[in-house]
Design a protein around this motif. Sequence first.
Motif, mmCIF file in Angstrom:
data_model
loop_
_atom_site.group_PDB
_atom_site.id
_atom_site.type_symbol
_atom_site.label_atom_id
_atom_site.label_comp_id
_atom_site.label_asym_id
_atom_site.label_seq_id
_atom_site.Cartn_x
_atom_site.Cartn_y
_atom_site.Cartn_z
ATOM 1 N N UNK A 46 -42.318 52.187 59.038
ATOM 2 C CA UNK A 46 -42.948 51.934 57.737
ATOM 3 C C UNK A 46 -43.213 53.229 56.958
ATOM 4 N N UNK A 47 -43.798 54.294 57.567
ATOM 5 C CA UNK A 47 -44.015 55.516 56.796
ATOM 6 C C UNK A 47 -42.707 56.125 56.266
ATOM 7 N N UNK A 48 -41.646 56.093 57.073
ATOM 8 C CA UNK A 48 -40.363 56.619 56.608
ATOM 9 C C UNK A 48 -39.838 55.794 55.439
ATOM 10 N N UNK A 49 -39.970 54.478 55.525
ATOM 11 C CA UNK A 49 -39.534 53.613 54.430
ATOM 12 C C UNK A 49 -40.308 53.949 53.155
ATOM 13 N N UNK A 50 -41.606 54.200 53.289
ATOM 14 C CA UNK A 50 -42.423 54.520 52.118
ATOM 15 C C UNK A 50 -42.055 55.881 51.523
ATOM 16 N N UNK A 51 -41.880 56.881 52.386
ATOM 17 C CA UNK A 51 -41.550 58.233 51.932
ATOM 18 C C UNK A 51 -40.218 58.253 51.184
ATOM 19 N N UNK A 52 -39.263 57.483 51.684
ATOM 20 C CA UNK A 52 -37.898 57.522 51.127
ATOM 21 C C UNK A 52 -37.603 56.352 50.194
ATOM 22 N N UNK A 53 -38.611 55.513 49.937
ATOM 23 C CA UNK A 53 -38.445 54.342 49.050
ATOM 24 C C UNK A 53 -37.299 53.447 49.528
ATOM 25 N N UNK A 54 -37.278 53.220 50.832
ATOM 26 C CA UNK A 54 -36.222 52.430 51.460
ATOM 27 C C UNK A 54 -36.704 51.004 51.694
ATOM 28 N N UNK A 55 -35.844 50.037 51.404
ATOM 29 C CA UNK A 55 -36.179 48.629 51.587
ATOM 30 C C UNK A 55 -35.095 47.925 52.392
ATOM 31 N N UNK A 56 -35.438 46.742 52.894
ATOM 32 C CA UNK A 56 -34.468 45.913 53.610
ATOM 33 C C UNK A 56 -33.247 45.704 52.708
ATOM 34 N N UNK A 57 -32.065 45.857 53.287
ATOM 35 C CA UNK A 57 -30.820 45.667 52.545
ATOM 36 C C UNK A 57 -30.267 46.945 51.949
ATOM 37 N N UNK A 58 -31.099 47.999 51.880
ATOM 38 C CA UNK A 58 -30.601 49.283 51.365
ATOM 39 C C UNK A 58 -29.587 49.863 52.345
ATOM 40 N N UNK A 59 -28.624 50.566 51.824
ATOM 41 C CA UNK A 59 -27.678 51.313 52.647
ATOM 42 C C UNK A 59 -28.102 52.776 52.601
ATOM 43 N N UNK A 60 -28.343 53.338 53.786
ATOM 44 C CA UNK A 60 -28.819 54.714 53.861
ATOM 45 C C UNK A 60 -27.742 55.608 54.460
ATOM 46 N N UNK A 61 -27.713 56.832 53.993
ATOM 47 C CA UNK A 61 -26.802 57.840 54.527
ATOM 48 C C UNK A 61 -27.555 58.667 55.547
ATOM 49 N N UNK A 62 -27.011 58.723 56.760
ATOM 50 C CA UNK A 62 -27.628 59.439 57.865
ATOM 51 C C UNK A 62 -26.716 60.606 58.231
ATOM 52 N N UNK A 63 -27.232 61.819 58.083
ATOM 53 C CA UNK A 63 -26.461 63.010 58.443
ATOM 54 C C UNK A 63 -26.436 63.179 59.945
ATOM 55 N N UNK A 64 -25.247 63.115 60.541
ATOM 56 C CA UNK A 64 -25.108 63.184 61.993
ATOM 57 C C UNK A 64 -24.250 64.378 62.385
ATOM 58 N N UNK A 65 -24.107 64.561 63.671
ATOM 59 C CA UNK A 65 -23.248 65.616 64.201
ATOM 60 C C UNK A 65 -21.826 65.483 63.675
ATOM 61 N N UNK A 66 -21.412 64.251 63.420
ATOM 62 C CA UNK A 66 -20.036 63.981 63.011
ATOM 63 C C UNK A 66 -19.911 63.664 61.523
ATOM 64 N N UNK A 67 -20.846 64.132 60.729
ATOM 65 C CA UNK A 67 -20.802 63.878 59.303
ATOM 66 C C UNK A 67 -21.752 62.764 58.911
ATOM 67 N N UNK A 68 -21.689 62.391 57.656
ATOM 68 C CA UNK A 68 -22.597 61.379 57.134
ATOM 69 C C UNK A 68 -22.102 59.983 57.507
ATOM 70 N N UNK A 69 -23.010 59.184 58.059
ATOM 71 C CA UNK A 69 -22.726 57.799 58.410
ATOM 72 C C UNK A 69 -23.646 56.910 57.564
ATOM 73 N N UNK A 70 -23.154 55.766 57.172
ATOM 74 C CA UNK A 70 -23.948 54.839 56.364
ATOM 75 C C UNK A 70 -24.354 53.644 57.208
ATOM 76 N N UNK A 71 -25.601 53.247 57.052
ATOM 77 C CA UNK A 71 -26.102 52.075 57.762
ATOM 78 C C UNK A 71 -26.984 51.235 56.864
ATOM 79 N N UNK A 72 -27.014 49.951 57.132
ATOM 80 C CA UNK A 72 -27.853 49.040 56.361
ATOM 81 C C UNK A 72 -29.211 48.881 57.045
ATOM 82 N N UNK A 73 -30.272 49.018 56.290
ATOM 83 C CA UNK A 73 -31.617 48.822 56.825
ATOM 84 C C UNK A 73 -31.857 47.322 56.980
#
Length: 135
Positions: A46-73
């Motif tokens: 919940x705090x991360x969702x609030x900080x980043x204004x993320x909601x259910x259904x949003x697609x987020x970009x996650x920076x990983x060892x292998x580049x940016x990956x996209x996932x649905x919340x």
Amino acid sequence: EAEFGGDKRPIWGLPADPIYDPDLSEGRWFTNDEVAHAGHVAVVGRPLAAITHTEIGDHIDIGTTYGVQTGEVIGVDENLVYDGTFIWLPLETAKLFDSQPDPDVYWVETTSPEPAVVDRVAEDFGQSLPLPAAR
């Protein structure tokens, strides 16, 4: 660990039916199919969702060892693991996103809360793990 919202965030890969007991205030947890097929879905604190204004259904970009990956919340967890700034991923997805082929954290549950039992299990478990490779 992965980058999201401008900072490094802890990521944990878990199965569809984990020992961990999520307290979902919105959305849902991973399905067996999402875990088995490394679905690009995520549950966030919940705090991360609030900080980043993320909601259910949003697609987020996650920076990983292998580049940016996209996932649905797909879920928001009220538990304050890592102060609620974590990202939960299906276990197989987390393995793809991280450069470590083996876990570096283990979650073990005992059948008894007695300190002596917990200590014995922790000691036995610790002795059964391979030593980390030199870097």
